[in-house]
Motif scaffolding. Structure first.
Motif, PDB file in Angstrom:
ATOM      1  N   PHE A  41      31.035 -11.048  20.695  1.00  0.00           N
ATOM      2  CA  PHE A  41      30.365 -11.335  19.422  1.00  0.00           C
ATOM      3  C   PHE A  41      29.293 -10.282  19.135  1.00  0.00           C
ATOM      4  N   TYR A  42      28.496  -9.970  20.140  1.00  0.00           N
ATOM      5  CA  TYR A  42      27.439  -8.978  19.953  1.00  0.00           C
ATOM      6  C   TYR A  42      28.017  -7.601  19.640  1.00  0.00           C
ATOM      7  N   TYR A  43      29.108  -7.248  20.267  1.00  0.00           N
ATOM      8  CA  TYR A  43      29.750  -5.951  20.050  1.00  0.00           C
ATOM      9  C   TYR A  43      30.092  -5.740  18.578  1.00  0.00           C
ATOM     10  N   LEU A  44      30.437  -6.821  17.889  1.00  0.00           N
ATOM     11  CA  LEU A  44      30.839  -6.714  16.484  1.00  0.00           C
ATOM     12  C   LEU A  44      29.708  -6.984  15.499  1.00  0.00           C
ATOM     13  N   THR A  45      28.620  -7.589  15.955  1.00  0.00           N
ATOM     14  CA  THR A  45      27.598  -8.044  15.010  1.00  0.00           C
ATOM     15  C   THR A  45      26.198  -7.498  15.274  1.00  0.00           C
ATOM     16  N   GLY A  46      25.822  -7.313  16.538  1.00  0.00           N
ATOM     17  CA  GLY A  46      24.435  -7.019  16.862  1.00  0.00           C
ATOM     18  C   GLY A  46      23.524  -8.218  16.695  1.00  0.00           C
ATOM     19  N   PHE A  47      24.089  -9.392  16.425  1.00  0.00           N
ATOM     20  CA  PHE A  47      23.324 -10.600  16.118  1.00  0.00           C
ATOM     21  C   PHE A  47      23.170 -11.420  17.392  1.00  0.00           C
ATOM     22  N   ASP A  54      19.140  -3.985  26.331  1.00  0.00           N
ATOM     23  CA  ASP A  54      19.764  -4.174  25.018  1.00  0.00           C
ATOM     24  C   ASP A  54      21.244  -4.502  25.159  1.00  0.00           C
ATOM     25  N   SER A  55      21.531  -5.410  26.093  1.00  0.00           N
ATOM     26  CA  SER A  55      22.852  -6.008  26.318  1.00  0.00           C
ATOM     27  C   SER A  55      23.784  -5.166  27.172  1.00  0.00           C
ATOM     28  N   TYR A  56      23.407  -3.952  27.567  1.00  0.00           N
ATOM     29  CA  TYR A  56      24.279  -3.098  28.374  1.00  0.00           C
ATOM     30  C   TYR A  56      23.808  -3.065  29.815  1.00  0.00           C
ATOM     31  N   ALA A  57      24.783  -3.121  30.732  1.00  0.00           N
ATOM     32  CA  ALA A  57      24.514  -3.311  32.151  1.00  0.00           C
ATOM     33  C   ALA A  57      24.496  -1.993  32.909  1.00  0.00           C
ATOM     34  N   ALA A  58      23.645  -1.939  33.909  1.00  0.00           N
ATOM     35  CA  ALA A  58      23.732  -0.928  34.967  1.00  0.00           C
ATOM     36  C   ALA A  58      24.116  -1.643  36.251  1.00  0.00           C
ATOM     37  N   ASP A  59      24.685  -0.889  37.186  1.00  0.00           N
ATOM     38  CA  ASP A  59      25.164  -1.480  38.441  1.00  0.00           C
ATOM     39  C   ASP A  59      25.059  -0.404  39.521  1.00  0.00           C
ATOM     40  N   ASN A  97      24.961   0.422  11.669  1.00  0.00           N
ATOM     41  CA  ASN A  97      26.201   1.153  11.395  1.00  0.00           C
ATOM     42  C   ASN A  97      27.259   1.002  12.482  1.00  0.00           C
ATOM     43  N   PRO A  98      26.907   1.084  13.789  1.00  0.00           N
ATOM     44  CA  PRO A  98      27.970   0.944  14.798  1.00  0.00           C
ATOM     45  C   PRO A  98      28.689  -0.396  14.704  1.00  0.00           C
ATOM     46  N   TYR A  99      27.955  -1.471  14.415  1.00  0.00           N
ATOM     47  CA  TYR A  99      28.568  -2.796  14.375  1.00  0.00           C
ATOM     48  C   TYR A  99      29.495  -2.925  13.166  1.00  0.00           C
ATOM     49  N   ALA A 100      29.045  -2.442  12.018  1.00  0.00           N
ATOM     50  CA  ALA A 100      29.890  -2.495  10.827  1.00  0.00           C
ATOM     51  C   ALA A 100      31.146  -1.658  11.022  1.00  0.00           C
ATOM     52  N   ALA A 101      30.999  -0.500  11.664  1.00  0.00           N
ATOM     53  CA  ALA A 101      32.161   0.358  11.911  1.00  0.00           C
ATOM     54  C   ALA A 101      33.151  -0.326  12.852  1.00  0.00           C
ATOM     55  N   PRO A 120      20.956 -17.469   6.767  1.00  0.00           N
ATOM     56  CA  PRO A 120      22.103 -16.717   6.257  1.00  0.00           C
ATOM     57  C   PRO A 120      21.748 -15.540   5.357  1.00  0.00           C
ATOM     58  N   ALA A 121      20.830 -15.721   4.410  1.00  0.00           N
ATOM     59  CA  ALA A 121      20.559 -14.652   3.450  1.00  0.00           C
ATOM     60  C   ALA A 121      19.981 -13.416   4.134  1.00  0.00           C
ATOM     61  N   ALA A 122      18.969 -13.613   4.970  1.00  0.00           N
ATOM     62  CA  ALA A 122      18.356 -12.473   5.654  1.00  0.00           C
ATOM     63  C   ALA A 122      19.313 -11.842   6.653  1.00  0.00           C
ATOM     64  N   ALA A 123      20.122 -12.663   7.332  1.00  0.00           N
ATOM     65  CA  ALA A 123      21.081 -12.120   8.293  1.00  0.00           C
ATOM     66  C   ALA A 123      22.118 -11.255   7.588  1.00  0.00           C
ATOM     67  N   ARG A 124      22.585 -11.717   6.425  1.00  0.00           N
ATOM     68  CA  ARG A 124      23.567 -10.922   5.663  1.00  0.00           C
ATOM     69  C   ARG A 124      22.999  -9.542   5.318  1.00  0.00           C
ATOM     70  N   ASP A 125      21.762  -9.503   4.828  1.00  0.00           N
ATOM     71  CA  ASP A 125      21.169  -8.235   4.417  1.00  0.00           C
ATOM     72  C   ASP A 125      20.810  -7.356   5.611  1.00  0.00           C
ATOM     73  N   SER A 126      20.293  -7.968   6.675  1.00  0.00           N
ATOM     74  CA  SER A 126      19.819  -7.181   7.816  1.00  0.00           C
ATOM     75  C   SER A 126      20.954  -6.646   8.674  1.00  0.00           C
ATOM     76  N   PHE A 127      22.076  -7.364   8.739  1.00  0.00           N
ATOM     77  CA  PHE A 127      23.148  -7.001   9.664  1.00  0.00           C
ATOM     78  C   PHE A 127      24.416  -6.512   8.961  1.00  0.00           C
ATOM     79  N   GLY A 128      24.339  -6.373   7.636  1.00  0.00           N
ATOM     80  CA  GLY A 128      25.418  -5.718   6.917  1.00  0.00           C
ATOM     81  C   GLY A 128      26.683  -6.526   6.738  1.00  0.00           C
ATOM     82  N   PHE A 129      26.582  -7.854   6.625  1.00  0.00           N
ATOM     83  CA  PHE A 129      27.759  -8.675   6.367  1.00  0.00           C
ATOM     84  C   PHE A 129      28.014  -8.753   4.866  1.00  0.00           C
TER      85      PHE A 129
END
Length: 442
Positions: free
Chosen positions: A45-51, A263-268, A2-6, A92-101
């Protein structure tokens, strides 16, 4: 998902009606011979897709009239034989269904599809001048559309920079992002505490680095967010020291600047501690000065205050301490205001007091209010994430008190701007003199 689709919907809503946007993930990069560097996807790219698979592209088509917005993924085809060697790929088919494209196609079809998708649209959004090969590819798409002009088909009349829109979106972290950043910060704080407990005079810097990396990975972090800095003694006065191969000596301070990526987010986080577990008086004097500077900077974090207030608050405290402890000549400068006006503090403090933090350790977003006349410092808003990292670095030099030579100190925490003030994410890492010495005794 949901966050990526939003996020995709928000981006499309901010585009010109009917416009098209294209965004690629990062390429795989060879390390040497037939070995690649560990793969890390592009943050935008990840921010918008999660892929997270390589060789992927996202196309967004903004709504126009009765036509709704569309999100289209281009990715590698499913290949069971290749998966034996390289691991799972969605196809493509599984990615479309799993990631909400809305749609998904093989990436090999991208060029042909773009020649159709760009027909009769008003503008194209992409990362202009970000990559020469991408610029050339875009030029090829536009030429292909213009070749159809005799058929009454028009190419986009404008190209617009996609990343400026995404920078502003990424600057404010939603609840899902804040939770991931908290997890990254907690793991990183535990790693710093582990390194303090393990420290003994005579250890090599890389041994302490190994303690950090062990704690990162055993808690599920995928990577260090950046190359760790483990700097003992005078090495701590090198801001981006990364050799991490010197042997610690009894009486050294050790500066560790390290954080994990979860999960792609940094600490510093940066912590500075005595390798023998006891601060000397000169070390304690400067350490508590930096700690007071950080407290002043944290107190300046409020919604509606300029970002620059954070740095200026730390500078005033550090400058006063430099005068008090003889690092700066009080007879020459007289007051903190004079020190600030002449930037006399720069031999001992030469960097900013923080930066944005998120998917990248130096995250996106302007530090200036670009829409305001004169481009003053932008105002802090709830959901912004930043580091707060004052320091002091004393190299041997004439006129500098010898008791402070080769002392480098930085104290850095990760902070979310809350509704009324800062929320510190990195409390798991001991910070006061008493906390550090008690932990190391234990």
């Amino acid at each position: 998902m949901n966050p990526y689709a939003a996020r995709r919907a928000r981006l499309a809503a901010g585009m010109e009606p009917g416009a098209v946007a294209v965004l690629f993930t990062a390429p795989e990069v060879a390390r040497n011979s037939d070995s690649d560097y560990p793969y890390r996807h592009d943050s935008y790219f990840y921010y918008l897709t999660g892929f997270t698979e390589p060789e992927s592209a996202l196309v967004l088509v903004a709504a126009r009239g009765d036509a709704p917005a569309r999100s289209i993924l281009f990715c590698r085809e499913k290949d069971v034989d290749r998966e034996i060697w390289d691991g799972f790929r969605h196809g493509p088919a599984a990615a479309r269904d799993s990631f909400g494209f809305d749609e998904a196609y093989p990436v090999s079809e991208l060029d042909a599809q773009m020649a159709c998708l760009l027909a009769d649209v008003p503008s194209l959004y992409y990362a202009i001048a970000h990559d020469a090969s991408l610029d050339a590819r875009v030029a090829g798409w536009l030429r292909a559309v213009r070749a159809k002009a005799r058929s009454g088909i028009a190419a986009p009349s404008r190209t617009q920079h996609l990343l400026t829109l995404l920078d502003e979106m990424r600057l404010l972290k939603d609840d899902a992002e804040q939770a991931l950043m908290q997890r990254a910060a907690s793991i990183s704080g535990q790693a710093h505490a582990r390194a303090m407990r393990a420290a003994r005079p005579g250890m090599f810097e890389y041994e302490l680095e190994a303690e950090l990396l062990h704690e990162f990975r055993r808690n599920g972090a995928q990577f260090p967010a950046y190359t760790p800095i483990v700097a003992a003694g005078g090495n701590a006065c090198i801001l981006h020291y990364s050799a991490n191969n010197a042997q610690t000596q009894d009486g050294d301070l050790v500066l560790i600047d390290a954080g994990c990526e979860f999960d792609s987010y940094a600490a510093d986080i940066t912590r500075t501690f005595p390798v023998n577990g006891r601060f000397s008086e000169p070390q304690k004097t400067l350490y508590e000065l930096v700690l007071r500077a950080q407290a002043a900077a944290l107190a300046a974090i409020e919604p509606g205050r300029p970002y620059s207030d954070v740095h200026e608050a730390a500078l005033r405290v550090l400058s006063a301490g430099m005068l008090e402890h003889g690092l700066l000549d009080k007879a020459k400068y007289g007051s903190v205001d004079n020190v600030l006006a002449e930037r006399a503090y720069t031999p001992f403090y030469m960097h900013g007091t923080g930066h944005w933090l998120g998917l990248d350790v130096h995250d996106t977003g302007s530090y200036r209010a670009l829409e305001r006349e004169g481009k003053p410092s932008r105002l802090l808003m709830p959901g912004m994430a930043l580091t707060v990292e004052p320091g002091i670095y004393v190299r041997p030099a004439p006129g500098v008190p010898e008791r402070f030579w080769n002392i480098g100190i930085r104290i850095e925490d990760d902070v979310i701007v809350g509704d009324v003030g800062p929320r510190v994410l990195t409390d798991a890492a001991p910070k006061t003199v008493l906390e550090i010495e008690a932990l190391m005794r234990g």
